[in-house]
Design a protein around this motif. Structure first.
Motif, PDB file in Angstrom:
ATOM      1  N   CYS B 132       1.070  -1.194  -0.097  1.00 42.92           N
ATOM      2  CA  CYS B 132      -0.065  -0.089   0.014  1.00 42.92           C
ATOM      3  C   CYS B 132       1.051   1.267  -0.186  1.00 42.92           C
ATOM      4  N   SER B 133       1.414   1.452   0.985  1.00 44.10           N
ATOM      5  CA  SER B 133       1.947   2.738   1.487  1.00 44.10           C
ATOM      6  C   SER B 133       3.686   2.705   1.115  1.00 44.10           C
ATOM      7  N   GLY B 134       4.293   1.795   0.705  1.00 46.60           N
ATOM      8  CA  GLY B 134       5.675   1.846   0.365  1.00 46.60           C
ATOM      9  C   GLY B 134       6.578   1.943   1.697  1.00 46.60           C
ATOM     10  N   TYR B 135       7.785   2.011   1.277  1.00 47.87           N
ATOM     11  CA  TYR B 135       8.919   1.828   2.244  1.00 47.87           C
ATOM     12  C   TYR B 135       9.349   3.380   2.883  1.00 47.87           C
ATOM     13  N   MET B 136       9.372   4.284   2.167  1.00 46.93           N
ATOM     14  CA  MET B 136      10.142   5.479   2.432  1.00 46.93           C
ATOM     15  C   MET B 136       9.616   5.990   3.903  1.00 46.93           C
ATOM     16  N   GLY B 137       8.307   5.863   3.963  1.00 46.22           N
ATOM     17  CA  GLY B 137       7.644   6.251   5.439  1.00 46.22           C
ATOM     18  C   GLY B 137       8.140   5.406   6.476  1.00 46.22           C
ATOM     19  N   GLN B 138       7.912   4.229   6.013  1.00 43.72           N
ATOM     20  CA  GLN B 138       8.501   3.385   7.139  1.00 43.72           C
ATOM     21  C   GLN B 138       9.873   3.482   7.702  1.00 43.72           C
TER      22      GLN B 138
END
Lengths: 261, 148
Positions: B132-138
């Motif tokens: 869904c939201s990808g990895y940069m925010g993680q």
């Protein structure tokens, strides 16, 4: 895939006996590929009670129990120091979770052609020890297999002074498109090429030529060309055999130079 | 077959089939934080700890986990809640399905690596997929969490 019966033998003798009962009986290790299996299992034999998860370093050799995980190898302090630190580099595929499950025993017993570890182990003259058949060279086992026996441990002699491991891959944790290990044992140099995508093999002519040479730039290039010429390379979804052959020469040169440095 | 499992410090005596896998056994017994995604040891949604090490419970036969210490996110709830706040603050959670597995891997990494670089964090978490939201925010959230 169904498992009809699950056993955890207390001894290798018991495990071997169950393995040889009538039916499709299978030794379980890290089980990372178990869910993709199509064929039913009559008796699943779990070796986790047998104390086969260990890494022992003595003055002469390293012994790794068959149930040692790839992550155990990756973080083992002694393995990071020995053989120019190549062994931990060869088990960094997939995820940490996967490496906490996958075992060195299954990697060897299944003779995975794309394994980085097996290429390095062949270069280090590793042996495999079976419950019934006893010890044999890993390179020999990779050629002929050993059906219906139980792999107990892998033994790596500490004779190799310097080694280099090189691999070409699309992402750091992907299977290699080609992998190469070069190891120096006394005055002998051994070049091993894997992920061709077949099982790792010693480039015999190239290794002999290099060992007897003066290690000039020309000698290294000729050995690299011999290595690329004497082994077979095939196509798979990662790359063509021709591409593998082309990069092989370059990577062998790189690995040999690293060892000679 | 009957097995005795240590789950989050509690001993559970359970009747299982020989071909049951740990993720399903845990879910059937109320540990529904454990998600099943790919069910072939790839996506990381089913990550739990066995003897403090993150593993993919979709592929661990339940019988193999007997005698070992199993930890799900319910067993590290307080720690998980702290990390979850950082994830939410960075907008990481959309459907949220992968988050329990991700949190279990991050908490394992925190125990194993001291002061990891962003590359080391990326490598450690490579087995936790988010669609869904990808990895940069993680990554932003985890870096802030580890700096806390």
């Amino acid at each position: 895939m169904r498992i009809k019966e699950y056993v955890k033998p207390a001894t290798l003798e018991d495990a071997y006996r169950v393995l040889h009962k009538a039916g499709n009986n299978v030794i379980l290790a890290g089980c990372t590929l178990l869910r993709t299996r199509k064929v039913d299992i009559d008796i699943a034999i779990d070796l986790s009670r047998l104390g086969l998860r260990y890494i022992t370093v003595t003055q002469k050799q390293i012994e790794m129990g068959a149930m040692t995980t790839l992550r155990d190898m990756e973080v083992h302090a002694d393995l990071r120091m020995l053989f120019s630190g190549i062994l931990p580099k060869t088990v960094q595929f997939g995820s940490v979770q996967l490496r906490n499950m996958a075992t060195v025993g299954a990697t060897a017993y299944c003779r995975f052609g794309l394994s980085d570890l097996l290429t390095a182990l062949v270069s280090l003259e590793a042996e495999v020890a079976f419950f019934r058949a006893g010890k044999m060279k890993l390179a020999q086992f990779l050629e002929q297999g050993m059906p219906n026996d139980i792999l107990e441990k892998i033994i790596i002699p500490l004779d190799t002074s310097v080694a280099s491991f090189q691999a070409v891959r699309k992402a750091y944790n992907d299977f290699a498109l080609l992998n190469i290990a070069v190891a120096q044992n006394g005055s002998d140099l051994k070049i091993v090429i894997g992920a061709r995508p077949g099982r790792p093999k010693v480039a015999v002519a190239a290794s002999q030529y290099l060992t007897q040479s003066n290690f000039t730039e020309n000698d290294i290039s000729k050995a690299a060309a011999l290595a690329a010429g004497e082994l077979s390379f095939s196509d798979d979804m990662a790359g063509s055999g021709e591409y593998r052959r082309l990069i092989c020469e370059k990577i062998v040169r790189q690995a040999v130079k690293e060892v000679l440095r | 077959m009957i097995v005795s499992l240590s789950i989050n410090g509690e001993i559970k005596i359970l009747e299982i089939n020989p071909d049951d896998f740990l993720a399903n056994t845990l879910r059937k017994n109320g540990y529904t934080s454990v998600k099943t995604g790919c069910e072939e040891a790839t996506c990381g949604s089913c990550t739990v700890w066995i003897d403090e090490k993150p593993v993919l419970s979709c592929s661990v036969p339940t019988a193999q986990a007997e005698g070992k210490k199993i930890t799900t996110i319910e067993g590290v709830q307080a720690e998980a809640e702290v990390l979850a706040k950082f994830l939410v603050a960075e907008g990481v959670v959309q459907c949220g399905y992968c988050i329990p597995g991700l949190i279990m891997t991050v908490l394992a990494m925190k125990r194993e690596l001291s002061h990891p670089t962003e590359q080391e964090i990326g490598h450690y978490l490579t087995g936790n997929l988010c669609r869904c939201s990808g990895y940069m925010g993680q990554m932003r959230a985890i870096v802030k969490y580890l700096e806390m």
